[in-house]
Scaffold this motif. Structure first.
Motif: not given
Length: 57
Positions: A46-49, A53-54
């Protein structure tokens, strides 16, 4: 070892509670470790996703 009956097997010469309790605690710890690893892996994905997106903005 050779036991006369299943009851003797489960009793383990008077140490059955210790032996089977140890097996139970080991299985419980392994299950908790697997659950925690899966949870952490999901958090990392989730953090990588979010990071992806950032970067694209």
């Amino acid at each position: 070892m050779n036991w006369e009956s299943w009851q003797a097997f489960w009793a383990m010469g008077g140490y059955g509670l210790y032996v089977w309790g140890s097996f139970g605690m080991t299985l419980l710890c392994l299950a908790a470790e697997i659950g925690l690893l899966r949870s952490h892996r999901l958090q990392v994905w989730r953090r990588l996703k979010r990071m992806k997106t950032w970067d694209s903005q």
